[in-house]
Scaffold this active site. Structure first.
Site, mmCIF file in Angstrom:
data_model
loop_
_atom_site.group_PDB
_atom_site.id
_atom_site.type_symbol
_atom_site.label_atom_id
_atom_site.label_comp_id
_atom_site.label_asym_id
_atom_site.label_seq_id
_atom_site.Cartn_x
_atom_site.Cartn_y
_atom_site.Cartn_z
ATOM 1 N N GLY A 7 0.836 -1.206 0.000
ATOM 2 C CA GLY A 7 0.000 0.000 0.000
ATOM 3 C C GLY A 7 0.866 1.250 0.000
ATOM 4 O O GLY A 7 0.524 2.269 0.601
ATOM 5 N N ALA A 8 1.991 1.187 -0.704
ATOM 6 C CA ALA A 8 2.958 2.302 -0.672
ATOM 7 C C ALA A 8 2.493 3.493 -1.504
ATOM 8 O O ALA A 8 3.076 4.567 -1.408
ATOM 9 C CB ALA A 8 4.314 1.815 -1.176
ATOM 10 N N GLY A 11 -1.279 7.353 1.489
ATOM 11 C CA GLY A 11 -1.518 7.357 2.936
ATOM 12 C C GLY A 11 -0.320 6.967 3.783
ATOM 13 O O GLY A 11 0.795 7.452 3.580
ATOM 14 N N TYR A 149 -15.401 -4.502 9.110
ATOM 15 C CA TYR A 149 -14.116 -3.789 9.180
ATOM 16 C C TYR A 149 -13.467 -4.065 10.542
ATOM 17 O O TYR A 149 -12.275 -4.401 10.612
ATOM 18 C CB TYR A 149 -14.291 -2.280 8.964
ATOM 19 C CG TYR A 149 -12.977 -1.531 9.061
ATOM 20 C CD1 TYR A 149 -12.007 -1.681 8.062
ATOM 21 C CD2 TYR A 149 -12.675 -0.728 10.157
ATOM 22 C CE1 TYR A 149 -10.785 -1.041 8.158
ATOM 23 C CE2 TYR A 149 -11.450 -0.084 10.264
ATOM 24 C CZ TYR A 149 -10.513 -0.232 9.257
ATOM 25 O OH TYR A 149 -9.296 0.392 9.354
ATOM 26 N N PRO A 179 -3.854 2.651 14.652
ATOM 27 C CA PRO A 179 -4.203 4.078 14.647
ATOM 28 C C PRO A 179 -5.701 4.323 14.796
ATOM 29 O O PRO A 179 -6.531 3.501 14.418
ATOM 30 C CB PRO A 179 -3.748 4.555 13.255
ATOM 31 C CG PRO A 179 -2.986 3.418 12.639
ATOM 32 C CD PRO A 179 -3.496 2.184 13.299
ATOM 33 N N VAL A 182 -7.043 8.939 11.166
ATOM 34 C CA VAL A 182 -5.940 9.487 10.372
ATOM 35 C C VAL A 182 -6.539 10.056 9.098
ATOM 36 O O VAL A 182 -7.281 9.352 8.398
ATOM 37 C CB VAL A 182 -4.913 8.394 9.979
ATOM 38 C CG1 VAL A 182 -3.680 9.033 9.349
ATOM 39 C CG2 VAL A 182 -4.532 7.536 11.173
ATOM 40 N N THR A 184 -6.475 10.396 5.750
ATOM 41 C CA THR A 184 -5.906 9.918 4.480
ATOM 42 C C THR A 184 -7.099 9.708 3.550
ATOM 43 O O THR A 184 -8.191 10.194 3.829
ATOM 44 C CB THR A 184 -5.170 8.575 4.686
ATOM 45 O OG1 THR A 184 -6.130 7.627 5.187
ATOM 46 C CG2 THR A 184 -4.022 8.692 5.664
HETATM 47 C C1 8X3 Z 1 -9.449 3.570 10.975
HETATM 48 C C2 8X3 Z 1 -9.947 4.114 12.245
HETATM 49 O O1 8X3 Z 1 -11.918 4.479 13.781
HETATM 50 O O2 8X3 Z 1 -12.322 4.719 11.401
HETATM 51 O O3 8X3 Z 1 -9.054 2.280 11.041
HETATM 52 O O4 8X3 Z 1 -12.009 2.558 12.368
HETATM 53 S S1 8X3 Z 1 -11.614 3.939 12.431
#
Ligand code: 8X3
Length: 248
Positions: A7-8, A11, A149, A179, A182, A184
């Site tokens: 994924g370079a 982001g 997710y 994280p 972020v 991105t």
């Molecule tokens: C990204 C952060 O909080 O949208 O992985 O899941 S969140």
């Protein structure tokens, strides 16, 4: 030192490749979009050696072919940054698209596993290496509409921990970075190009930048041999948990 970054092309991957280059780490730049890898390569070449590998992490056969086709000297990979990952949709489980769910499992979980498995023989051979897996605060907590997710990032967290057990004594370190928000292309991809909706996610507070995560990743990989930062959560100061933000 050689680092392979998935994924370079954007982001966190892009920002980390840049900070690695500033610190004289040669780079295997992996991504789906050759043109964006070329842009990155142009930016950092001259400082370090680079090689591009264009593949989709979900294509199991291709992942192994590409990594095994590296010239011999490039196979001495010191660092793998398993960064390629995405969110697709933010919907109640009962409304969500199964295609979105599958895409997240395929990229975030299976893709990360394929890349790891493809690189491991070379690290084992060299008796050293460092695998840094990018998870998310969503790998620590499930939140409303996060369903698949969150499941995919919990899987990354679990795989990371298992990998660290299995690789104990091999000289290979395994580290996790989780994280929070972020800024991105993450939310733009999650909302399928709806930039307005994506921008709203980061309104009213100062989100992290890809460079903030890249700084942490460089810190992790630059510790002495006897130190492993096994796990790390990085949040904006205005974020206390996956869903608790102080917005002004
Ligand atoms: C990204 C952060 O909080 O949208 O992985 O899941 S969140």
């Amino acid at each position: 030192m050689i680092a392979l970054v998935t994924g370079a092309s954007s982001g966190i991957g892009y920002a980390t490749a840049r900070i690695f280059a500033e610190n004289h780490i040669d780079l295997i730049l992996c991504g789906r979009r050759n043109s964006r890898l070329v842009a990155l390569e142009n930016e950092i070449s001259g400082r370090v050696k680079t090689i591009k590998l264009v593949f989709d992490v979900t294509d199991r056969k291709h992942v192994f072919e590409k990594i095994n086709s590296l010239p011999e000297e490039w196979k001495n990979i010191d660092i793998v940054l398993n960064n390629a990952g995405n969110a697709h949709g933010l919907d109640l489980a009962q409304d969500a698209s199964l295609d979105d769910w599958e895409a997240m499992i395929d990229i975030n979980v299976k893709g990360l596993m394929y890349v790891t498995k493809a690189v491991l023989p070379y690290m084992i051979r060299n008796k050293k290496g460092h695998i840094v897996n990018i998870s998310s605060i969503a790998g620590k907590e499930a939140y409303l509409k996060g369903n698949a997710y969150c499941a995919s990032k919990h899987a990354v967290d679990g795989f990371n921990n298992g990998l660290r057990q299995d690789l104990l004594g091999t000289g290979i370190k395994v580290s996790l970075v989780s994280p929070g928000a972020v800024n991105t292309e993450f939310s733009t991809v999650r909302f399928k190009g709806d930039k307005e909706r994506a921008d709203k996610v980061y309104e009213g507070f100062e989100p992290l930048l890809a460079e903030d995560i890249a700084d942490l990743i460089y810190f992790i990989v630059s510790r002495p041999r006897h130190v492993n930062i096994a796990d790390s959560i990085i949040l904006p100061s205005a974020q206390a948990s996956a869903t608790n933000f102080y917005k002004q």
